[in-house]
Design a protein around this motif. Structure first.
Motif, PDB file in Angstrom:
ATOM      1  N   UNK A 621       0.698  -1.081  -0.004  1.00  0.00           N
ATOM      2  CA  UNK A 621      -0.035   0.195   0.011  1.00  0.00           C
ATOM      3  C   UNK A 621       0.940   1.311   0.028  1.00  0.00           C
ATOM      4  N   UNK A 622       0.471   2.223  -0.804  1.00  0.00           N
ATOM      5  CA  UNK A 622       1.330   3.603  -0.806  1.00  0.00           C
ATOM      6  C   UNK A 622       0.254   4.722  -1.121  1.00  0.00           C
ATOM      7  N   UNK A 623       0.781   6.064  -0.735  1.00  0.00           N
ATOM      8  CA  UNK A 623      -0.090   6.998  -1.236  1.00  0.00           C
ATOM      9  C   UNK A 623       0.286   7.437  -2.472  1.00  0.00           C
ATOM     10  N   UNK A 624      -0.657   8.197  -3.243  1.00  0.00           N
ATOM     11  CA  UNK A 624      -0.672   8.719  -4.729  1.00  0.00           C
ATOM     12  C   UNK A 624      -0.949  10.125  -4.624  1.00  0.00           C
ATOM     13  N   UNK A 625      -0.274  10.971  -4.974  1.00  0.00           N
ATOM     14  CA  UNK A 625      -0.369  12.410  -5.126  1.00  0.00           C
ATOM     15  C   UNK A 625      -0.318  12.649  -6.604  1.00  0.00           C
ATOM     16  N   UNK A 626      -0.945  14.126  -6.715  1.00  0.00           N
ATOM     17  CA  UNK A 626      -0.869  14.786  -7.866  1.00  0.00           C
ATOM     18  C   UNK A 626       0.318  15.892  -7.866  1.00  0.00           C
ATOM     19  N   UNK A 635       6.336  17.772   2.661  1.00  0.00           N
ATOM     20  CA  UNK A 635       7.348  16.645   2.622  1.00  0.00           C
ATOM     21  C   UNK A 635       6.495  15.443   2.540  1.00  0.00           C
ATOM     22  N   UNK A 636       6.878  14.402   1.633  1.00  0.00           N
ATOM     23  CA  UNK A 636       5.993  13.133   1.719  1.00  0.00           C
ATOM     24  C   UNK A 636       6.977  11.982   1.960  1.00  0.00           C
ATOM     25  N   UNK A 637       6.507  11.098   2.658  1.00  0.00           N
ATOM     26  CA  UNK A 637       7.108   9.642   3.195  1.00  0.00           C
ATOM     27  C   UNK A 637       6.999   8.875   2.015  1.00  0.00           C
ATOM     28  N   UNK A 638       7.886   8.067   1.689  1.00  0.00           N
ATOM     29  CA  UNK A 638       7.815   6.708   0.859  1.00  0.00           C
ATOM     30  C   UNK A 638       7.183   5.760   1.801  1.00  0.00           C
ATOM     31  N   UNK A 639       6.443   4.565   1.082  1.00  0.00           N
ATOM     32  CA  UNK A 639       6.325   4.593  -0.577  1.00  0.00           C
ATOM     33  C   UNK A 639       5.118   5.596  -0.819  1.00  0.00           C
ATOM     34  N   UNK A 654      11.741   4.439   2.911  1.00  0.00           N
ATOM     35  CA  UNK A 654      13.104   4.713   3.108  1.00  0.00           C
ATOM     36  C   UNK A 654      13.609   6.008   2.518  1.00  0.00           C
ATOM     37  N   UNK A 655      12.742   6.702   1.625  1.00  0.00           N
ATOM     38  CA  UNK A 655      12.961   7.771   1.097  1.00  0.00           C
ATOM     39  C   UNK A 655      11.965   9.136   1.293  1.00  0.00           C
ATOM     40  N   UNK A 656      12.375  10.324   1.329  1.00  0.00           N
ATOM     41  CA  UNK A 656      11.585  11.447   1.447  1.00  0.00           C
ATOM     42  C   UNK A 656      11.414  12.308   0.215  1.00  0.00           C
TER      43      UNK A 656
END
Length: 671
Positions: A621-626, A635-639, A654-656
């Motif tokens: 599961x991960x977030x999807x942004x426009x 700041x977005x946090x992965x995934x 592990x990435x921002x």
């Protein structure tokens, strides 16, 4: 208004900038007629050509002419005894275990190669005067009977004294005014006969093609009311007016990739990054280049279709790993990706244009990183089921699930790109961990994080509108021209002083050429000496600061050479051996001033949502942004997946990802 139009293998990209407003457009390319795709992009963007002040253009016309052998009917003229120069080439063998290996074939037949009686010695003195009577009675009638559109002249040691080439070119031009004549001293005034001959031949081969293409393009522009300046991108990262490009056709071979490097460098600099590895993953290939202190690396030689070209080009390494690269099984039963590409027609299977073979774009559809309904901001709907069907044979062959087969193909593409980056970094004496990775092109930001992890890179700079950075580079690049001359001298104080004098003459020559092109302003020069230890076969480029040109001495140049040699080969800095200067090179640049700012895509805002991505061996599961919905400082946090109109960015766990004030998305590894 400034407009850049870049014709790629799959898409034609456009960026228009006026009073801070940015218009971005992508349309499918038309490989058979690239100018049609270019004007389709102008039409799709709704641009009034009468309002354009500066139109920059880059295309693959010259490259395709060589690769597809669709250049002009060309004749090659050499000194007596050197007719077979283009076929003998070098005593090397690229595939040492291939029993059927053949050297790359030049785009000329042996019967189209001619000789003239003349001889110039290596020091430039005339050994045997040119036999003008034989030229008039034998060579010119043969050229006329052959119906050639172009003639390439490469006489022995013409780099030291071009007098015979100049006279021969005049005789041919007077007798055959409709034939385009190219002489080696005009395009590559350097030693090494085969490389100089190859460069001259290829320049003559593509010159009529470029001339015809630019003529058609300019005619269409004039009919549409265009009255601005029309410029063409060169392989060296600078533009020239279209009229000047007719005389420098060989410099247009890699205009698209070079524009991308310039655009990425300009945009990354807005966020304070000047040590970069640019990574352009388009529809057909991936091009990588190292940028040191804000300046892309230059190479003095490149190749196309196995044939050498001696002209300054950005040090770009290309691999066949793009969005259209096909996944296939080799004779040994191993999965491979590229270099074959589905191109623009029919394109990947998901395009619904008849393609059935699995590509990297199809793989992204299968694993969920590209949504079929969001491609190009929803303007182009993809067929997700067709993408899955394309991977079924591979999945069955290897006993994998369809998602696993797609993921494996993407990993192979990543491995090919990692190797290309190593070629421009570690094999040039540079540690990739000291650089920020700048991905662009339609597929670049999707692959960047995985590639950065493999190389130990901790920072990624994703520019806004990443899918059209090459088009942006066309309006953000300066005007540039190079002059090169071989003049071998054993290094001592007298040779150092002579190098300074020759540099002055070359600068004056370049300044005159800029005046002839009606380009006015203060020029910025770079000065490079190709040097080597006496007895070595190849040279190392040593850049000379402009401030030292008036006071060059042997000790200073020897120190610069020792540092450059050690950085490249990790030895030689302490060797007490004689050194020689081989070739001098001057670059002249007319800066355009501040480049126009490139902003994010201006699409209707969409909120964040959740989605599922096949990552590794499982769905997560991960977030999807426009992209257009993000705010500076957010700041977005992965995934997470960030969708834009021209490109999608993958942010693994592990990435921002943080959007900065320059509209660049900065990805940093947090663990």
């Amino acid at each position: 208004m400034r407009v850049g139009v870049e014709v790629g293998g799959t898409f034609t990209d456009l960026v228009a900038v006026e009073d801070g407003r940015v218009v971005v457009t992508k349309v499918p390319s038309t490989p058979r007629s690239p100018d049609i795709g270019a004007f389709a992009a102008l039409t799709a963007a709704g641009i009034d050509l009468a309002r354009i002040e500066d139109l920059g253009h880059g295309s693959t016309v010259a490259t395709n002419a060589v690769l597809e052998r669709k250049g002009a009917a060309v004749a090659f003229v050499a000194t007596r005894g050197f007719r077979d120069l283009l076929f003998m080439q070098r005593h090397d063998r690229r595939s040492i275990y291939d029993l059927f290996y053949a050297k790359p074939a030049p785009p000329v037949r042996r019967k189209d190669c001619f000789e003239v009686a003349e001889r110039i010695a290596a020091d430039g003195t005339i050994d045997t005067p040119i036999d003008e009577a034989a030229v008039r009675s034998g060579l010119i009638p043969a050229l006329k009977a052959g119906g050639y559109r172009a003639v390439a002249i490469c006489l022995l040691n013409a780099y030291a004294n071009p007098a015979h080439e100049q006279r021969l070119a005049t005789l041919i031009a007077e007798a055959l005014p409709d034939v385009l004549v190219t002489a080696s001293h005009q395009v590559a005034r350097e030693f090494r006969e085969f490389e100089r001959a190859s460069t001259t031949l290829l320049s003559a081969y593509v010159q009529p093609v470029i001339d015809g293409y630019l003529h058609r393009f300019e005619s269409k522009l004039a009919q549409s009311g265009f009255r601005g300046r029309f410029t063409v991108m060169q392989s060296n990262g600078g533009r020239l007016p279209a009229e000047a490009m007719r005389q420098s056709a060989i410099t247009a071979l890699y205009s698209g990739p070079a524009a991308g490097v310039v655009g990425a460098t300009r945009q990354a600099a807005r966020s304070g990054f000047d040590n970069l590895i640019t990574f352009d993953m388009g529809g057909t290939s991936t091009d990588v280049c190292l940028v040191q202190d804000g300046r892309p690396s230059l190479a003095s030689e490149s190749e196309i279709d196995g044939l050498p070209i001696r002209t300054p080009v950005l040090d770009i390494v290309s691999v066949g790993a793009g969005g259209g690269s096909i996944a296939w099984v080799d004779d040994g039963g191993m999965l491979r990706v590229g270099p074959q590409s589905a191109g623009a027609d029919p394109g990947p299977a998901c395009y619904g244009k008849g393609g059935t073979e699995p590509t990297t774009t199809d793989a992204h559809i299968v694993i969920g990183t590209i949504r079929p309904g969001a491609f190009l901001g929803g303007r182009m709907t993809l067929d997700g089921e067709a993408a899955r069907r394309a991977f079924e044979p591979l999945a069955t062959r290897f006993g994998l699930g369809i998602e696993q087969a797609a993921s494996s193909a993407l990993q192979l593409a990543d491995a090919n790109i990692v190797r290309a980056i190593q070629l421009v970094s570690t094999e040039r004496g540079r540690d990739p961990r000291d650089y920020a990775l700048v991905p662009f092109g339609g597929a670049g930001p999707l692959h960047a994080a995985r590639i950065a992890e493999e190389l130990g890179i901790s920072t990624i700079v994703v520019p806004p509108s990443a899918g059209v950075i090459s088009a942006y580079g066309l309006v953000a690049s300066d005007y540039t021209k190079f002059d090169t001359m071989t003049h071998k001298m054993k290094l001592d104080d007298a040779a150092a002083a002579e190098a300074g004098r020759i540099f002055g003459d070359m600068r004056a020559r370049l300044a005159s050429q800029f005046t002839d092109m009606k380009l006015s302003g203060e020029l910025v020069y770079t000065h490079t000496l190709d040097m080597r230890f006496v007895g070595q076969a190849f040279e190392v480029g040593v850049e000379i600061p402009a401030s030292r040109l008036g006071a060059l001495d042997a000790a200073y140049l020897a120190g610069l050479f020792a540092d450059a040699h050690h950085r490249t080969f990790m030895h030689g800095a302490t060797l007490n051996r004689p050194v020689e200067i081989v070739t001098l090179r001057v670059g002249a640049t007319l800066p355009i001033g501040s480049a126009p700012r490139l902003n994010r895509e201006a699409e209707a805002s969409r909120g964040a949502a959740s989605t599922r991505i096949f990552h590794g061996e499982a769905w997560i599961d991960c977030a999807r942004h426009a992209a257009e919905s993000l705010s500076p400082g957010q700041t977005l946090l992965g995934p997470a997946v960030v969708e834009g109109y021209t490109a999608t960015t993958w942010v693994p766990a592990g990435w921002t990802a943080t959007l900065d004030e320059a509209d660049n998305m900065i990805l940093r590894r947090s663990q």
